[in-house]
Design an enzyme around this catalytic site. Structure first.
Site, short mmCIF file in Angstrom:
data_model
loop_
_atom_site.label_atom_id
_atom_site.label_comp_id
_atom_site.label_asym_id
_atom_site.label_seq_id
_atom_site.Cartn_x
_atom_site.Cartn_y
_atom_site.Cartn_z
N SER A 221 -30.95 17.63 -35.43
CA SER A 221 -30.42 16.53 -36.35
C SER A 221 -30.59 15.05 -35.84
CB SER A 221 -28.96 16.80 -36.67
OG SER A 221 -28.46 15.68 -37.42
N TYR B 241 -20.06 17.41 -35.00
CA TYR B 241 -21.19 17.82 -35.63
C TYR B 241 -22.44 17.51 -34.62
CZ TYR B 241 -25.53 18.59 -38.40
OH TYR B 241 -26.57 18.89 -38.60
N LYS C 57 -25.05 19.85 -31.77
CA LYS C 57 -26.54 19.54 -32.05
C LYS C 57 -26.90 19.15 -30.72
CE LYS C 57 -27.29 21.24 -36.21
NZ LYS C 57 -28.06 22.56 -36.42
C1 WQD Z 1 -26.02 9.31 -46.98
C2 WQD Z 1 -25.68 7.87 -47.13
C3 WQD Z 1 -23.02 7.62 -46.96
C4 WQD Z 1 -22.06 10.54 -49.70
C5 WQD Z 1 -26.01 13.81 -43.09
C6 WQD Z 1 -25.30 14.60 -42.28
C7 WQD Z 1 -25.80 16.05 -42.05
C8 WQD Z 1 -27.34 16.04 -41.83
C9 WQD Z 1 -28.03 15.12 -43.13
C10 WQD Z 1 -28.52 17.49 -40.82
C11 WQD Z 1 -24.65 7.30 -46.10
C12 WQD Z 1 -23.51 7.52 -48.15
C13 WQD Z 1 -22.76 9.66 -48.82
C14 WQD Z 1 -21.04 10.10 -50.83
C15 WQD Z 1 -21.80 7.88 -50.18
N1 WQD Z 1 -28.08 17.12 -41.85
N2 WQD Z 1 -22.63 8.52 -49.21
N3 WQD Z 1 -21.13 8.64 -51.13
O1 WQD Z 1 -24.54 10.54 -43.53
O2 WQD Z 1 -27.09 10.61 -43.13
O3 WQD Z 1 -25.59 12.63 -42.66
O4 WQD Z 1 -27.11 13.81 -42.93
O5 WQD Z 1 -28.27 17.31 -39.72
O6 WQD Z 1 -25.70 16.81 -43.30
O7 WQD Z 1 -25.19 14.28 -40.84
O8 WQD Z 1 -26.02 11.88 -44.97
O9 WQD Z 1 -25.92 12.26 -47.49
O10 WQD Z 1 -23.88 12.12 -45.90
O11 WQD Z 1 -25.16 10.19 -46.41
O12 WQD Z 1 -22.21 6.42 -50.27
O13 WQD Z 1 -20.53 10.70 -51.50
O14 WQD Z 1 -25.19 7.96 -48.26
O15 WQD Z 1 -22.52 6.53 -46.35
O16 WQD Z 1 -25.08 5.89 -46.26
P1 WQD Z 1 -25.95 11.28 -43.66
P2 WQD Z 1 -25.23 11.62 -46.52
#
Ligand code: WQD
Length: 357
Positions: free
Chosen positions: A137, A161, A165
């Site tokens: 990741s 998490y 990884k």
């Molecule tokens: C993306 C952006 C949030 C939800 C995930 C995890 C993990 C990984 C994929 C593999 C950020 C914003 C999010 C919400 C929001 N998978 N957000 N409101 O944070 O990059 O991490 O990436 O490893 O699953 O690490 O992805 O989709 O959670 O967030 O504003 O309800 O959306 O702050 O900027 P993220 P995300």
């Protein structure tokens, strides 16, 4: 064609990759505990495959189980040896993946992600199976700059998490260095996989309240959630909202098949590869694209930043382009269109839950 063990094959990335493996004619052995996925995803694969006039002919073997259970892992390797041959490679997707949950339950993550992998590697070694592709990741990086993240960027995860990884990558590196003439290992570092297979038969189906942005957006659009809360609008980014590198899950699945072919065709090696598009999209830009493509409205409000979030994470994907001769093909519009088709056709995902929404 090869015999492939796919751990976590019922999950979002796993099920899309299993589809491509079956389409390519491989025989696959899927083990999944269904702790965060539905067995229905694999049932849907048969529907898609048969619609393509591809006949499974017993090439899909499904086992419900946990990687910490030696018995079932040994059974799978025995079954694979039955009609000649053995497991040629392992695609290791199984694992827990919620950043926020990992802060609350670190021991659950260390056990489920790390101990499972150690047990899997022991059984692989005992069966002389030494080719593995690991679902790593972008969370292992600590990208605080708008620069593209390369495979040599600082590895310093900021959440449990991401730490699991990074530790699994460390374990794989130690194993490789102990026998570099026999192991073939690829750590595929995913950025943000979203979207769904264009048929709408399989897709992302998080259980409970989605922690990731895209499934939350599709559930708001489907009326399952009232509005989206955006975590922070004062990040040092183009519009103050978080910027991520979103990649279509079908591109990601294709990247896995390229990596598998590359490993099987190459002499033993260890490979670390970023799987992303190299393009950054903010939360507001993703919402706007989703609304435009699907002619829906996504109500939202701003709240405080989420613990463990970073402002910008964008992949340099030069290495996977040159090494695998692979470039993600699909656009953000494709991701929004395909993801919405899945959600429209499956308002409650795979589970026919009685959830009131
Ligand atoms: C993306 C952006 C949030 C939800 C995930 C995890 C993990 C990984 C994929 C593999 C950020 C914003 C999010 C919400 C929001 N998978 N957000 N409101 O944070 O990059 O991490 O990436 O490893 O699953 O690490 O992805 O989709 O959670 O967030 O504003 O309800 O959306 O702050 O900027 P993220 P995300």
């Amino acid at each position: 064609m090869k015999k492939i063990l796919v751990t976590g094959g019922s999950g979002f990335i796993g099920s899309h990759t299993c589809l491509l493996l079956l389409e390519e004619g491989h025989e696959i052995f899927v083990i999944d505990s269904h702790i965060n996925s539905s067995p229905k995803s694999l049932e849907r694969l048969s529907t898609i495959i048969e619609a393509e006039n591809i006949f499974l002919n017993g090439k899909l073997h499904i086992y419900k189980g946990d990687l910490r259970d030696n018995k079932i892992l040994k059974k799978i390797f025995l079954d694979a040896n039955k009609n000649g041959g053995s497991i040629d490679a392992v695609l290791h997707f199984a694992g827990l993946k919620s950043v926020s949950e990992s802060f609350n339950s670190p021991m659950l993550y260390w056990d489920a992600n790390v101990n499972s992998t150690i047990n899997l590697l022991k059984v692989m070694e005992a069966n002389n199976c030494k080719t593995i592709i690991f679902s790593s990741s972008a969370n292992i990086y600590n990208s605080k700059t708008p620069q593209l993240t390369t495979e040599n960027s600082e590895i310093n995860p900021v959440n449990p998490y991401g730490r699991t990884k990074a530790v699994i990558e460390r374990i794989l590196t130690d194993i490789f260095e102990s026998a570099s003439d026999t192991w073939r290992i690829a750590n595929l570092r995913y950025f943000n996989p979203i979207g769904a297979h264009p048929s709408g038969f399989i897709g992302e189906d998080p259980q409970g309240v989605p922690s990731n942005l895209f499934p939350f957006i599709t559930q708001v659009a489907a009326g399952r959630r009232k509005e989206l809360t955006i975590f922070g609008n004062n990040w040092p980014t183009k519009d103050g909202t978080g910027v991520r590198d979103y990649i279509h899950v079908m591109d990601l699945a294709e990247g896995h098949l390229r990596a598998l072919k590359y490993l099987l065709d190459s002499k033993p090696r260890l490979l670390n590869l970023n799987l992303g598009t190299g393009k950054g999209t903010s939360v507001l830009e993703l919402i706007e694209t989703f609304e435009k493509v699907n002619k829906v409205s996504i109500p939202y409000s701003f709240v405080n930043r989420r613990k463990g979030d970073l402002p910008i994470t964008i992949a340099s994907n030069e290495l996977c382009k040159t090494c695998l001769n692979w470039t993600p093909q699909r656009t953000l519009e494709d991701m929004c269109r395909d993801g919405w088709k899945w959600q429209l056709q499956n308002p409650k995902g795979y589970f026919n839950s009685n959830e009131n929404f």
